[in-house]
Design a protein around this motif. Structure first.
Motif, PDB file in Angstrom:
ATOM      1  N   PHE A  19      11.346  10.563  -5.152  1.00 36.11           N
ATOM      2  CA  PHE A  19      11.726  11.292  -6.366  1.00 36.11           C
ATOM      3  C   PHE A  19      11.660  12.773  -6.024  1.00 36.11           C
ATOM      4  N   LEU A  22       9.184  14.034  -3.423  1.00 37.48           N
ATOM      5  CA  LEU A  22       8.040  13.118  -3.301  1.00 37.48           C
ATOM      6  C   LEU A  22       8.485  11.772  -2.737  1.00 37.48           C
ATOM      7  N   VAL A  24       7.774   8.178  -2.302  1.00 34.56           N
ATOM      8  CA  VAL A  24       6.879   7.231  -2.980  1.00 34.56           C
ATOM      9  C   VAL A  24       6.732   5.939  -2.174  1.00 34.56           C
ATOM     10  N   PRO A  43      -4.771   1.592  -3.710  1.00 32.57           N
ATOM     11  CA  PRO A  43      -5.422   2.509  -4.645  1.00 32.57           C
ATOM     12  C   PRO A  43      -4.450   3.090  -5.674  1.00 32.57           C
ATOM     13  N   ASN A  44      -4.967   3.759  -6.679  1.00 29.77           N
ATOM     14  CA  ASN A  44      -4.127   4.410  -7.697  1.00 29.77           C
ATOM     15  C   ASN A  44      -3.110   5.323  -7.020  1.00 29.77           C
ATOM     16  N   GLY A  45      -1.873   5.233  -7.475  1.00 30.53           N
ATOM     17  CA  GLY A  45      -0.828   6.110  -6.942  1.00 30.53           C
ATOM     18  C   GLY A  45      -0.270   5.670  -5.601  1.00 30.53           C
ATOM     19  N   ALA A  46      -0.677   4.486  -5.114  1.00 28.84           N
ATOM     20  CA  ALA A  46      -0.220   4.022  -3.789  1.00 28.84           C
ATOM     21  C   ALA A  46       1.272   3.707  -3.776  1.00 28.84           C
ATOM     22  N   GLY A  47       1.835   3.387  -4.973  1.00 26.89           N
ATOM     23  CA  GLY A  47       3.250   3.028  -5.049  1.00 26.89           C
ATOM     24  C   GLY A  47       3.473   1.588  -5.472  1.00 26.89           C
ATOM     25  N   LYS A  48       2.414   0.930  -5.947  1.00 27.26           N
ATOM     26  CA  LYS A  48       2.523  -0.496  -6.306  1.00 27.26           C
ATOM     27  C   LYS A  48       3.539  -0.710  -7.426  1.00 27.26           C
ATOM     28  N   THR A  49       3.415   0.067  -8.514  1.00 30.66           N
ATOM     29  CA  THR A  49       4.348  -0.108  -9.630  1.00 30.66           C
ATOM     30  C   THR A  49       5.765   0.294  -9.214  1.00 30.66           C
ATOM     31  N   SER A  50       5.867   1.292  -8.363  1.00 29.16           N
ATOM     32  CA  SER A  50       7.202   1.707  -7.886  1.00 29.16           C
ATOM     33  C   SER A  50       7.866   0.577  -7.096  1.00 29.16           C
ATOM     34  N   TYR A  59      14.055   0.406 -10.503  1.00 29.33           N
ATOM     35  CA  TYR A  59      14.285   1.467  -9.517  1.00 29.33           C
ATOM     36  C   TYR A  59      15.142   0.885  -8.394  1.00 29.33           C
ATOM     37  N   GLN A  91       2.669  -3.063 -16.989  1.00 23.69           N
ATOM     38  CA  GLN A  91       1.282  -2.664 -16.737  1.00 23.69           C
ATOM     39  C   GLN A  91       0.569  -2.436 -18.074  1.00 23.69           C
ATOM     40  N   GLU A 183      -0.720  -5.489 -12.783  1.00 22.20           N
ATOM     41  CA  GLU A 183      -2.086  -5.326 -13.272  1.00 22.20           C
ATOM     42  C   GLU A 183      -2.379  -6.184 -14.507  1.00 22.20           C
ATOM     43  N   HIS A 215      -5.285  -3.219  -8.532  1.00 25.49           N
ATOM     44  CA  HIS A 215      -6.081  -2.496  -7.545  1.00 25.49           C
ATOM     45  C   HIS A 215      -7.487  -3.072  -7.424  1.00 25.49           C
TER      46      HIS A 215
HETATM   47  N1  LIG Z   1       9.939   7.812 -12.182  1.00 25.67           N
HETATM   48  C1  LIG Z   1       9.145   8.566 -11.403  1.00 25.67           C
HETATM   49  N2  LIG Z   1       9.405   9.883 -11.213  1.00 25.67           N
HETATM   50  C2  LIG Z   1       8.620  10.639 -10.422  1.00 25.67           C
HETATM   51  N3  LIG Z   1       7.539  10.179  -9.753  1.00 25.67           N
HETATM   52  C3  LIG Z   1       7.235   8.878  -9.902  1.00 25.67           C
HETATM   53  C4  LIG Z   1       8.012   7.999 -10.727  1.00 25.67           C
HETATM   54  N4  LIG Z   1       7.469   6.754 -10.681  1.00 25.67           N
HETATM   55  C5  LIG Z   1       6.393   6.859  -9.860  1.00 25.67           C
HETATM   56  N5  LIG Z   1       6.256   8.124  -9.405  1.00 25.67           N
HETATM   57  C6  LIG Z   1       5.205   8.618  -8.498  1.00 25.67           C
HETATM   58  O1  LIG Z   1       5.071   7.668  -7.468  1.00 25.67           O
HETATM   59  C7  LIG Z   1       3.729   7.620  -7.013  1.00 25.67           C
HETATM   60  C8  LIG Z   1       3.271   6.177  -7.040  1.00 25.67           C
HETATM   61  O2  LIG Z   1       3.132   5.768  -8.390  1.00 25.67           O
HETATM   62  P1  LIG Z   1       2.958   4.262  -8.808  1.00 25.67           P
HETATM   63  O3  LIG Z   1       2.913   4.237 -10.292  1.00 25.67           O
HETATM   64  O4  LIG Z   1       3.983   3.438  -8.136  1.00 25.67           O
HETATM   65  O5  LIG Z   1       1.508   3.936  -8.208  1.00 25.67           O
HETATM   66  P2  LIG Z   1       0.570   2.684  -8.449  1.00 25.67           P
HETATM   67  O6  LIG Z   1       0.132   2.220  -7.100  1.00 25.67           O
HETATM   68  O7  LIG Z   1       1.226   1.709  -9.332  1.00 25.67           O
HETATM   69  O8  LIG Z   1      -0.690   3.360  -9.181  1.00 25.67           O
HETATM   70  P3  LIG Z   1      -1.689   2.734 -10.307  1.00 25.67           P
HETATM   71  O9  LIG Z   1      -2.731   1.943  -9.537  1.00 25.67           O
HETATM   72  O10 LIG Z   1      -2.279   3.950 -10.915  1.00 25.67           O
HETATM   73  O11 LIG Z   1      -0.902   1.915 -11.261  1.00 25.67           O
HETATM   74  C9  LIG Z   1       2.919   8.521  -7.920  1.00 25.67           C
HETATM   75  O12 LIG Z   1       2.740   9.749  -7.267  1.00 25.67           O
HETATM   76  C10 LIG Z   1       3.818   8.668  -9.130  1.00 25.67           C
HETATM   77  O13 LIG Z   1       3.593   9.878  -9.787  1.00 25.67           O
END
Ligand SMILES: Nc1ncnc2c1ncn2[C@@H]1O[C@H](COP(=O)(O)OP(=O)(O)OP(=O)(O)O)[C@@H](O)[C@H]1O
Ligand SMILES: [Mg+2]
Length: 261
Positions: A19, A22, A24, A43-50, A59, A91, A183, A215
């Motif tokens: 993005f 960044l 991801v 961990p949080n922010g690792a990219g799992k939801t992405s 996406y 989530q 989650e 996580h």
């Molecule tokens: N639509 C978006 N636009 C910009 N950045 C995004 C977008 N979606 C995710 N990100 C960024 O991608 C990175 C990974 O986010 P993601 O939500 O995939 O992590 P996660 O592993 O699911 O975290 P959590 O454990 O907190 O749910 C983060 O830095 C987040 O800010």
């Protein structure tokens, strides 16, 4: 780690997603086999939801490919992937507050019905049969998750554990070939988490792909046969729970991150 060539599962190969500036996800591959509960941790922010959103078509990676049962998924959005039998949870709980649990499950099913919304006002006999069949399936799904007794209750009157199970009931009522859960244990207490794990084990079938994103490492270790570990957008490990436990990279990531789990 790069075994993403299995033809009959849900497979992503070499997915990269950014993005703006960044990055991801970087060259991520994963193979979800039918009949196996697969876990994705990190961990949080690792990219799992992405990554999850790449699987569901919300996406689209700038690079890489995905397929389901040998059919290419590239370019398909969430509705088209749902039509392929891929269903998901969110989530954050996504229940309509003014509808009963049964009605919430029926909403999911109505999206799949052949007749349009107009028939809800002027149903023909055939449509009435279709409605009854949808209700039968919705009730069967609630029963399968052990929450049939709450079918006519509103979400606001029910604890988070029951709502989570209802979300999964909504998913299975559509007779999916793949269920992706982001989650599912978030916000649940220990007893509710146990119930959830028991329910997930019970609904596993040889032809079903089931992915659980968490996580909470302990939950995934206990529930899943196959585990993937994501950190800073890179897949750092994959394997059985025993293999994952022995990976130095995973130990390093989780020793540094255990505090908030
Ligand atoms: N639509 C978006 N636009 C910009 N950045 C995004 C977008 N979606 C995710 N990100 C960024 O991608 C990175 C990974 O986010 P993601 O939500 O995939 O992590 P996660 O592993 O699911 O975290 P959590 O454990 O907190 O749910 C983060 O830095 C987040 O800010
Ligand atoms: Mg997430």
């Amino acid at each position: 780690m790069m075994e993403a060539s299995a033809g009959n599962g849900l497979v992503v190969e070499g997915i990269s997603l950014g993005f703006g500036g960044l990055q991801v996800l970087s060259d991520v591959s994963m193979s979800l086999r039918p009949g196996v509960i697969t876990g994705l941790i990190g961990p949080n922010g690792a990219g799992k939801t992405s990554l999850f959103n790449c699987l569901t078509g919300l996406y689209h990676g700038q690079r890489g490919r995905s397929s389901f049962a040998g059919t290419a998924l590239n370019g398909l959005g969430p509705a088209q992937r749902a039509a392929c039998g891929i269903t998901r949870s969110f989530q954050n709980l996504a229940m309509c507050p003014d509808l009963s649990l049964l009605e919430n499950v029926l909403v999911g099913l109505t999206l799949k019905r052949r007749s349009g919304w107009f028939s809800a006002f002027v149903p023909t006999p055939a449509q009435r049969v279709e409605q009854q069949e949808a209700e039968r399936r919705a009730i069967a799904a609630l029963n399968e998750l052990g929450i049939g007794a709450f079918a006519h209750d509103k979400p606001s009157d029910l604890p988070p554990g029951t709502l989570r199970l209802a979300e999964i009931a909504r998913a299975i009522a559509c007779d999916p070939r793949a269920i992706l859960l982001d989650e599912p244990a978030a916000g649940l207490n220990a007893v509710e988490t146990r119930d959830l794990m028991r329910a997930l084990r019970r609904l596993m079938r040889p032809d079903l792909v089931l992915l659980v994103v968490e996580h909470d490492m302990d939950l995934i270790m206990e529930l899943c046969e196959q585990i993937y570990v994501l950190n800073f957008g890179k897949m750092i490990a994959s394997g059985t729970p025993a293999e994952i436990r022995a990976q130095p990279d995973v130990i390093r990531v989780y020793l540094g991150d255990d505090a908030d789990d």
